[in-house]
Design an enzyme around this catalytic site. Structure first.
Site, PDB file in Angstrom:
ATOM      1  N   PHE A 142      -3.631   0.741  -0.641  1.00 48.53           N
ATOM      2  CA  PHE A 142      -3.950   1.595  -1.796  1.00 48.53           C
ATOM      3  C   PHE A 142      -2.648   2.058  -2.445  1.00 48.53           C
ATOM      4  O   PHE A 142      -2.448   3.226  -2.733  1.00 48.53           O
ATOM      5  CB  PHE A 142      -4.829   2.773  -1.353  1.00 48.53           C
ATOM      6  CG  PHE A 142      -5.685   3.330  -2.462  1.00 48.53           C
ATOM      7  CD1 PHE A 142      -6.682   2.552  -3.036  1.00 48.53           C
ATOM      8  CD2 PHE A 142      -5.492   4.627  -2.935  1.00 48.53           C
ATOM      9  CE1 PHE A 142      -7.479   3.061  -4.063  1.00 48.53           C
ATOM     10  CE2 PHE A 142      -6.281   5.141  -3.955  1.00 48.53           C
ATOM     11  CZ  PHE A 142      -7.277   4.365  -4.517  1.00 48.53           C
ATOM     12  N   THR A 163       0.166   0.761  -5.690  1.00 44.70           N
ATOM     13  CA  THR A 163      -0.009   0.604  -7.136  1.00 44.70           C
ATOM     14  C   THR A 163      -1.171  -0.335  -7.465  1.00 44.70           C
ATOM     15  O   THR A 163      -2.039  -0.008  -8.273  1.00 44.70           O
ATOM     16  CB  THR A 163       1.279   0.024  -7.770  1.00 44.70           C
ATOM     17  OG1 THR A 163       2.380   0.785  -7.297  1.00 44.70           O
ATOM     18  CG2 THR A 163       1.219   0.093  -9.272  1.00 44.70           C
ATOM     19  N   ARG A 207      -2.481   2.731   5.913  1.00 42.69           N
ATOM     20  CA  ARG A 207      -1.737   3.055   7.125  1.00 42.69           C
ATOM     21  C   ARG A 207      -1.782   4.555   7.399  1.00 42.69           C
ATOM     22  O   ARG A 207      -1.851   5.002   8.517  1.00 42.69           O
ATOM     23  CB  ARG A 207      -0.281   2.593   6.997  1.00 42.69           C
ATOM     24  CG  ARG A 207       0.054   1.501   7.986  1.00 42.69           C
ATOM     25  CD  ARG A 207       1.481   1.093   7.825  1.00 42.69           C
ATOM     26  NE  ARG A 207       1.882   1.223   6.424  1.00 42.69           N
ATOM     27  CZ  ARG A 207       2.936   0.641   5.878  1.00 42.69           C
ATOM     28  NH1 ARG A 207       3.703  -0.120   6.615  1.00 42.69           N
ATOM     29  NH2 ARG A 207       3.230   0.808   4.619  1.00 42.69           N
ATOM     30  N   LYS A 216       1.744 -13.243  -2.227  1.00 39.02           N
ATOM     31  CA  LYS A 216       2.346 -14.587  -2.364  1.00 39.02           C
ATOM     32  C   LYS A 216       3.184 -14.994  -1.157  1.00 39.02           C
ATOM     33  O   LYS A 216       3.195 -16.150  -0.767  1.00 39.02           O
ATOM     34  CB  LYS A 216       3.193 -14.706  -3.621  1.00 39.02           C
ATOM     35  CG  LYS A 216       4.077 -13.522  -3.890  1.00 39.02           C
ATOM     36  CD  LYS A 216       3.764 -12.980  -5.261  1.00 39.02           C
ATOM     37  CE  LYS A 216       4.117 -11.517  -5.311  1.00 39.02           C
ATOM     38  NZ  LYS A 216       3.348 -10.763  -6.260  1.00 39.02           N
ATOM     39  N   GLY A 276       9.519   0.829 -11.938  1.00 43.51           N
ATOM     40  CA  GLY A 276       8.554   0.311 -10.963  1.00 43.51           C
ATOM     41  C   GLY A 276       8.365  -1.193 -11.026  1.00 43.51           C
ATOM     42  O   GLY A 276       7.459  -1.725 -10.408  1.00 43.51           O
ATOM     43  N   ASP A 316      10.585 -14.486  -4.509  1.00 39.82           N
ATOM     44  CA  ASP A 316       9.259 -14.228  -5.087  1.00 39.82           C
ATOM     45  C   ASP A 316       8.834 -15.403  -5.978  1.00 39.82           C
ATOM     46  O   ASP A 316       7.694 -15.877  -5.908  1.00 39.82           O
ATOM     47  CB  ASP A 316       9.302 -12.919  -5.886  1.00 39.82           C
ATOM     48  CG  ASP A 316       7.980 -12.595  -6.532  1.00 39.82           C
ATOM     49  OD1 ASP A 316       7.083 -12.082  -5.843  1.00 39.82           O
ATOM     50  OD2 ASP A 316       7.826 -12.885  -7.736  1.00 39.82           O
ATOM     51  N   LYS A 368       5.619 -18.262  -5.360  1.00 39.96           N
ATOM     52  CA  LYS A 368       4.648 -18.607  -6.414  1.00 39.96           C
ATOM     53  C   LYS A 368       4.702 -20.098  -6.721  1.00 39.96           C
ATOM     54  O   LYS A 368       3.677 -20.740  -6.936  1.00 39.96           O
ATOM     55  CB  LYS A 368       4.930 -17.779  -7.666  1.00 39.96           C
ATOM     56  CG  LYS A 368       4.648 -16.293  -7.460  1.00 39.96           C
ATOM     57  CD  LYS A 368       5.235 -15.449  -8.580  1.00 39.96           C
ATOM     58  CE  LYS A 368       4.918 -13.974  -8.369  1.00 39.96           C
ATOM     59  NZ  LYS A 368       5.670 -13.109  -9.297  1.00 39.96           N
ATOM     60  N   GLY A 410       3.095  -5.381 -12.671  1.00 38.54           N
ATOM     61  CA  GLY A 410       2.403  -4.143 -12.989  1.00 38.54           C
ATOM     62  C   GLY A 410       1.029  -4.083 -12.352  1.00 38.54           C
ATOM     63  O   GLY A 410       0.394  -5.097 -12.121  1.00 38.54           O
TER      64      GLY A 410
END
Lengths: 404, 404
Positions: free
Chosen positions: A13, A15, A40, A100, A182, A196, A200, A298
């Site tokens: 839970f 972003t 957690r 990913k 962020g 990252d 992908k 986002g």
């Protein structure tokens, strides 16, 4: 079609989890409901408020609940995610995941697990946030006319490069700004080191060509060692530097793939993919190039992608991994020639890299570079020697494409 | 999955039919085969050679053949297409069609026919050639977070406008060039009057919002009366004029739609959609804007789209028309205010058009225009009065979007 509301068990839970909670509340026809949320630490304060009775710290409260038919997994930790996702599939639950790193590492096992259990795993949110690239590769570009998928797959690093190239900011300041907004994690290394994008790209390649290639077999270079001199060089030539991931057929029966910064000129579609956006170019034999562009980072864009996967399950949609069964699947090769720019100082690049041909060398007291042609296999083998802060490597696209 | 080769009955062997024949030959894993080709005139010479035994002039040779499970319809004539397609569906055959005029006119009957017969009709090739916009709206943007679909849906008119704006050609010369290149038909009126865009917009709206609106209820204005003075005006303001089709929610329970030339400024995605390309912007509540871009005209791009639909049938894919069953589907309205530029000479525009507010007027001996706010319903009602060659109308986007 199943008309009952899908009962969701949500792991995580942060972003994205919070955004999903919000999006499901807004979509009147979603026919989905979050029944339980595993976190957690229940006591941690969160921006989005949800009924405290939903929360539990015990994963089994979700996995054991027979009413929960669908697990959404959006936690940070790839190893914990693997345990949750594989266990949920074994119990016959549908899983929707945006993880990913976990998926790229465990894809063959996840495909096998789906085949064995009959349970479905969907993960369009794992690649390019809101852009439906996986589903389109699997369903729409599902024939062997596909030649190349190339794009900007990481919103954080692209945001940083945009600040540098379009707003004249310094790299360090741009990184700080990305973290404040962020877009970049507190540890941004996955983003700026290209991992990252790599994860992908691995997932995309599975759905583009039906072949799995493990992360360690793929040359991956990020932007962490970029320097003012590289930026100045690119600007003088009217290029932007973008962090680009690509998979491309180099012959009927072979393909190559890598993640590398690239000098991108104005004529390319990805030149105008700025800020936290992602852009993917799909090239095929008949349709030439298709370009898909949208928000790649986002909470809300990712959540809307998760929602699309959740809703697809009302119609029993699943990835068929069709192309893994194709005749004449191409084989992965690193035996291809690239042209690269390598800036260096103390590291003895001319001794380390076996260039096939050197095109340009430049030397001044505080800036030195070589432009030359080199086999991708040679770069991959020497990858550990290219990580020193005085070295920066950038692809000069040459062999596979003339316009992206 | 069905492993037998799909046996195809092909209606039409013009540019698109010939391209499909070529593409199926190239795609090794297509598992599809053209069994019969129906044409009006077998003796007509064609650029692509196919086995003469495949051809027939009798439609029943395809419709009556029990081995043929899938009909591809790519003929010119919308009425003949309607008879073929509806008859094929009644006989339980799958149909793949690219005939936007036919589909846009008969969509409610075609949906009903599919429900009654259980046969499937797929038509992604009907809208935006190779861009998978229908399938993505149906499957991926399948929740009620969708706010707007807007784009350049006609490659021929866009090619003409590109020649004018990017290459300084005159309109008439650009039109001739488009015809020479095969982008515009010998009768290009469907393209340049906006009807081709209209048909695509009707199909898109069905899959975007689940609502069918008939062609005659939609304000449609093309580019056939564009004049040097309009082009000069746009250039001075650094706009391009593009022929834009759009459907947009104007409130939670209402949406509007229309096809109209538009002054497009540089910040918009569609500004850079040039030549024969199409570009579609999909806007949603959570993902902001997604942009899909690709070749919108030409035989091969359309054929690769037909192939995607053919291959989808191996997995029994069909449009579910999910959104037609949504609670709270929005209603179509023309009661919205637009801001338009209207150039005129002899036609008495100030007397004809009931502007709510006039923003600018300009008068010189050979160039006169009004910019004002007007209800879309008033434009629609007076549409026949706006077709004189001295009148040109262009949307100044204002109300629904700030960046496309």
């Amino acid at each position: 079609m199943n008309n009952d509301k899908i009962q969701i068990g949500l792991f995580g839970f942060g972003t994205v989890g919070q955004s999903l909670y919000t999006v499901i509340g807004r979509a009147r026809n979603a026919h989905a409901e979050i029944r339980r949320i595993a976190v957690r630490d229940k006591s941690k304060p969160r921006a989005v408020e949800a009924d405290p009775a939903l929360f539990t710290e015990n994963p089994d409260d979700l996995l054991d609940d027979p009413e929960i038919s669908l697990i959404v997994e959006v936690i940070d930790n790839a190893e914990a995610a693997w345990h949750i996702v594989s266990e949920a599939l074994r119990r016959g639950k549908t899983v929707v995941s945006g993880n990913k790193a976990m998926i790229a590492r465990h894809l063959p096992e996840l495909v096998e697990l789906q085949r064995r259990t009959g349970a479905a795993l969907l993960y369009d949110a794992s690649s390019c946030g809101s852009i439906p690239v996986i589903r389109n590769l699997e369903e729409y570009y599902d024939n062997d006319l596909l030649l190349e998928v190339k794009g900007i797959l990481n919103g954080s690093s692209n945001y940083i490069l945009s600040r540098v190239f379009d707003h004249g900011e310094e790299y360090a300041a741009a990184l700080r700004r990305a973290q404040e907004l962020g877009f970049a994690e507190s540890d941004p290394s996955n983003d700026i080191e290209g991992r990252d994008s790599l994860y992908k790209l691995i997932i995309i390649t599975m759905h583009a060509l039906g072949v799995y290639v493990a992360p360690e077999e793929i040359f991956t270079y990020g932007i962490s060692t970029i320097h003012e001199s590289d930026i100045r060089y690119a600007r003088e030539k009217r290029f932007k530097i973008k962090l680009v991931a690509q998979v491309a057929k180099v012959a009927d029966d072979r393909f190559t793939m890598f993640v590398m910064p690239e000098f991108v000129d104005k004529s390319k579609y990805i030149y105008s993919v700025d800020d936290e956006y992602n852009g993917v170019v799909i090239r095929g034999e008949c349709y030439d190039r298709q370009f898909m562009f949208g928000k790649g980072a986002g909470g809300l864009p990712t959540a809307s992608s998760l929602l699309s996967d959740i809703m697809a399950r009302r119609y029993d949609y699943r990835y068929e991994y069709k192309k893994t069964r194709f005749r004449g699947r191409p084989e992965y090769t690193t035996d291809v020639l690239l042209r690269v720019y390598v800036r260096y100082a103390d590291t003895d690049i001319p001794a380390i890299l076996p260039f096939r041909e050197i095109r340009e060398t430049y030397t001044s007291p505080d800036y030195r570079y070589i432009i030359g042609d080199i086999r991708l296999a040679d770069l991959l083998e020497r990858r550990p020697l290219l990580s020193a802060p005085d070295v920066f490597l950038c692809n000069i696209p040459l062999f596979f494409t003339d316009k992206d």
